[in-house]
Scaffold this motif. Sequence first.
Motif, short mmCIF file in Angstrom:
data_model
loop_
_atom_site.label_atom_id
_atom_site.label_comp_id
_atom_site.label_asym_id
_atom_site.label_seq_id
_atom_site.Cartn_x
_atom_site.Cartn_y
_atom_site.Cartn_z
N PRO A 178 -33.24 -44.67 -47.52
CA PRO A 178 -31.60 -45.23 -48.36
C PRO A 178 -31.55 -45.78 -46.54
CG PRO A 178 -32.72 -42.89 -48.27
CD PRO A 178 -33.60 -43.04 -47.50
N GLY A 179 -32.25 -45.37 -45.70
CA GLY A 179 -31.19 -45.46 -44.74
C GLY A 179 -30.54 -46.98 -44.09
N ASN A 180 -31.20 -48.38 -44.58
CA ASN A 180 -31.25 -49.48 -44.24
C ASN A 180 -29.56 -49.77 -45.55
OD1 ASN A 180 -32.02 -48.99 -47.13
ND2 ASN A 180 -33.27 -51.02 -46.47
N THR A 181 -29.26 -49.27 -46.47
CA THR A 181 -28.15 -48.98 -46.97
C THR A 181 -27.05 -47.96 -47.44
OG1 THR A 181 -29.09 -49.44 -49.23
CG2 THR A 181 -26.95 -48.39 -49.19
N ILE A 182 -27.47 -46.78 -45.67
CA ILE A 182 -26.30 -46.18 -45.49
C ILE A 182 -25.72 -47.18 -43.96
CG2 ILE A 182 -25.95 -43.85 -43.33
CD1 ILE A 182 -28.58 -42.64 -45.71
N VAL A 183 -26.74 -47.79 -43.74
CA VAL A 183 -26.04 -47.80 -42.50
C VAL A 183 -25.41 -49.76 -42.22
CG1 VAL A 183 -27.85 -47.62 -40.86
CG2 VAL A 183 -28.37 -49.88 -42.20
N MET A 184 -25.74 -50.61 -43.89
CA MET A 184 -24.85 -50.83 -43.97
C MET A 184 -23.68 -51.16 -45.14
SD MET A 184 -27.41 -54.11 -45.93
CE MET A 184 -28.06 -53.09 -47.34
N ILE A 185 -22.90 -49.38 -45.34
CA ILE A 185 -21.90 -48.93 -46.22
C ILE A 185 -21.03 -49.10 -44.25
CG2 ILE A 185 -21.39 -47.24 -47.16
CD1 ILE A 185 -23.49 -46.92 -48.78
N ILE A 186 -21.22 -48.27 -43.79
CA ILE A 186 -21.00 -47.94 -42.32
C ILE A 186 -20.83 -49.32 -41.85
CG2 ILE A 186 -20.99 -47.87 -39.76
CD1 ILE A 186 -23.39 -45.25 -40.95
N ALA A 187 -21.47 -50.38 -41.61
CA ALA A 187 -20.92 -51.75 -41.17
C ALA A 187 -19.74 -52.51 -42.55
CB ALA A 187 -22.14 -52.71 -41.01
N SER A 188 -19.54 -51.95 -42.90
CA SER A 188 -19.03 -52.47 -44.23
C SER A 188 -17.79 -51.21 -44.19
CB SER A 188 -19.45 -52.15 -45.63
OG SER A 188 -18.25 -53.15 -46.63
N SER A 189 -17.74 -50.37 -44.05
CA SER A 189 -16.51 -49.41 -43.23
C SER A 189 -16.09 -49.94 -42.36
CB SER A 189 -17.21 -48.03 -43.54
OG SER A 189 -17.70 -47.54 -44.51
N TRP A 190 -16.51 -50.42 -41.21
CA TRP A 190 -15.95 -50.54 -39.75
C TRP A 190 -14.77 -51.75 -40.26
CZ3 TRP A 190 -17.58 -55.57 -37.30
CH2 TRP A 190 -16.54 -55.72 -36.06
N GLN A 191 -14.93 -52.69 -41.20
CA GLN A 191 -14.36 -53.89 -41.74
C GLN A 191 -13.13 -53.97 -42.34
OE1 GLN A 191 -15.84 -56.99 -44.01
NE2 GLN A 191 -14.18 -58.34 -43.53
N ALA A 192 -13.91 -52.52 -43.86
CA ALA A 192 -12.52 -52.57 -44.35
C ALA A 192 -11.33 -51.03 -44.27
CB ALA A 192 -13.45 -52.07 -45.57
N THR A 193 -11.83 -50.26 -42.75
CA THR A 193 -11.02 -49.19 -42.36
C THR A 193 -9.61 -49.66 -42.04
OG1 THR A 193 -12.89 -48.14 -41.45
CG2 THR A 193 -10.37 -47.59 -40.53
N GLY A 194 -9.93 -50.82 -40.82
CA GLY A 194 -8.64 -51.66 -40.99
C GLY A 194 -7.33 -51.39 -41.64
N VAL A 195 -7.78 -52.36 -43.13
CA VAL A 195 -6.16 -52.17 -43.71
C VAL A 195 -5.94 -50.71 -44.45
CG1 VAL A 195 -7.73 -52.58 -46.03
CG2 VAL A 195 -5.88 -53.47 -46.12
N ALA A 196 -6.79 -50.02 -44.44
CA ALA A 196 -6.34 -48.30 -45.28
C ALA A 196 -5.08 -47.46 -44.25
CB ALA A 196 -8.05 -47.48 -44.67
N VAL A 197 -5.94 -47.94 -42.32
CA VAL A 197 -5.06 -47.48 -41.15
C VAL A 197 -3.62 -48.39 -40.91
CG1 VAL A 197 -4.51 -47.58 -38.93
CG2 VAL A 197 -6.84 -47.36 -39.56
N ILE A 198 -3.42 -49.46 -41.56
CA ILE A 198 -2.07 -50.55 -41.91
C ILE A 198 -1.57 -49.52 -43.06
CG2 ILE A 198 -0.79 -52.96 -41.96
CD1 ILE A 198 -3.42 -53.70 -40.87
N LEU A 199 -2.81 -49.06 -43.94
CA LEU A 199 -1.27 -48.92 -45.03
C LEU A 199 -0.91 -47.61 -44.99
CD1 LEU A 199 -3.07 -50.19 -48.16
CD2 LEU A 199 -1.58 -50.74 -47.39
N PHE A 200 -1.60 -46.93 -44.37
CA PHE A 200 -1.20 -45.43 -44.12
C PHE A 200 -0.24 -45.30 -43.03
CE2 PHE A 200 -5.94 -43.44 -45.70
CZ PHE A 200 -5.30 -43.55 -46.64
N MET A 201 -0.31 -46.63 -42.11
CA MET A 201 0.34 -46.16 -40.83
C MET A 201 2.04 -46.63 -41.93
SD MET A 201 0.10 -45.15 -38.13
CE MET A 201 1.42 -46.02 -37.29
N VAL A 202 1.58 -47.41 -43.16
CA VAL A 202 2.76 -47.53 -43.13
C VAL A 202 3.74 -46.20 -43.77
CG1 VAL A 202 4.34 -48.95 -45.28
CG2 VAL A 202 2.75 -49.88 -43.97
N GLY A 203 2.89 -45.49 -44.67
CA GLY A 203 3.28 -44.42 -45.65
C GLY A 203 3.54 -43.89 -44.80
N LEU A 204 3.15 -43.03 -43.46
CA LEU A 204 3.36 -42.29 -42.22
C LEU A 204 4.85 -42.33 -41.86
CD1 LEU A 204 0.26 -41.97 -40.26
CD2 LEU A 204 1.44 -39.77 -42.03
#
Length: 317
Positions: A178-204
């Motif tokens: 499952p290593g290939n699936t895990i590294v692809m999830i990490i790659a997707s999270s690298w992209q998706a983290t940005g919008v989470a940061v924006i939304l949490f900054m608005v909340g803070l």
Amino acid sequence: MSVTTDSIRARRGLPSGGPKPPPAAKGRTAAQLKERLMAGGFLLPAALLVTAVLLAPFCYTLYRSFFSDYTHSTFNGFANYRAFFTDPNLLKSLENTLMWVVGAIVLPTGMGLLIAMLTDATRWSRAARLAVTIPYAISGSAVAVVWNFMLTSDGAVNGALRGLHLGGLTGTWLLSWPGNTIVMIIASSWQATGVAVILFMVGLQGIAPDTLEAAALDGAGPWARFRHIVLPQLRPVSIIVIGMSLVNGLKAFDLIFVLTQGGPGRATETLAVSMYQETFLFLRPGAGAAIAVLLTVIVLLASWTYLRRQVPTQGKV
């Protein structure tokens, strides 16, 4: 012989029938009807567009899922749906989809909250947030190309490990499950983290500093302030972030298809990739339609269940 009410009212010179509504009430009723007709007129184009773009294709997909995959299709009932639960490749794609859902929720939400907390009201907060949110502006295919350059056998990751004299840690990152699936999830999270940061900054930014200062004066430490003040007030934002991550995990497609095309073999397929493979590569449109219907039902049920449990308590501390 009985005497009707209307005849008695006529003898007394009174108008027949019940009391008539005053003119003002009639005017209000006409105005409300006019407003409803106007609202319906404004909503009609959107309703027609949704019907043409979403509902009509889904209805045809549902219809097609009950027919065979041959040139001259015949009605075969639930055979395509039964095959979904007996095909080991499709069961593997379901397992991968569940992995993607867990990873897509845990990593972007946790990293987004951590980065937002660390960069809130710091000197380099704007630069840090910009660096984190830039990947979100890139398409999924472009992200896959970048990570393909990093994860191939002679890519940047293995090259960096060899340069640090850690050659024993190098590996074929995209060739073993499952290593290939895990590294692809990490790659997707690298992209998706940005919008989470924006939304949490608005909340803070919506949390009153006086509340945190009062808690600090009362002796509450950083963890206590975060747990009992910050985290409860971030609940509405967390609902949005987790809901978006849930849907993104269920429909993961573009990054997987560019990096591995579901391989090696069909080891890294998710339901969305299996739907494409069955329909366009293996020329089994009935099976692909059945997967599409099941994926739609899973997404709707998961989203509805999550929002039903979270939205009524939104805003409560």
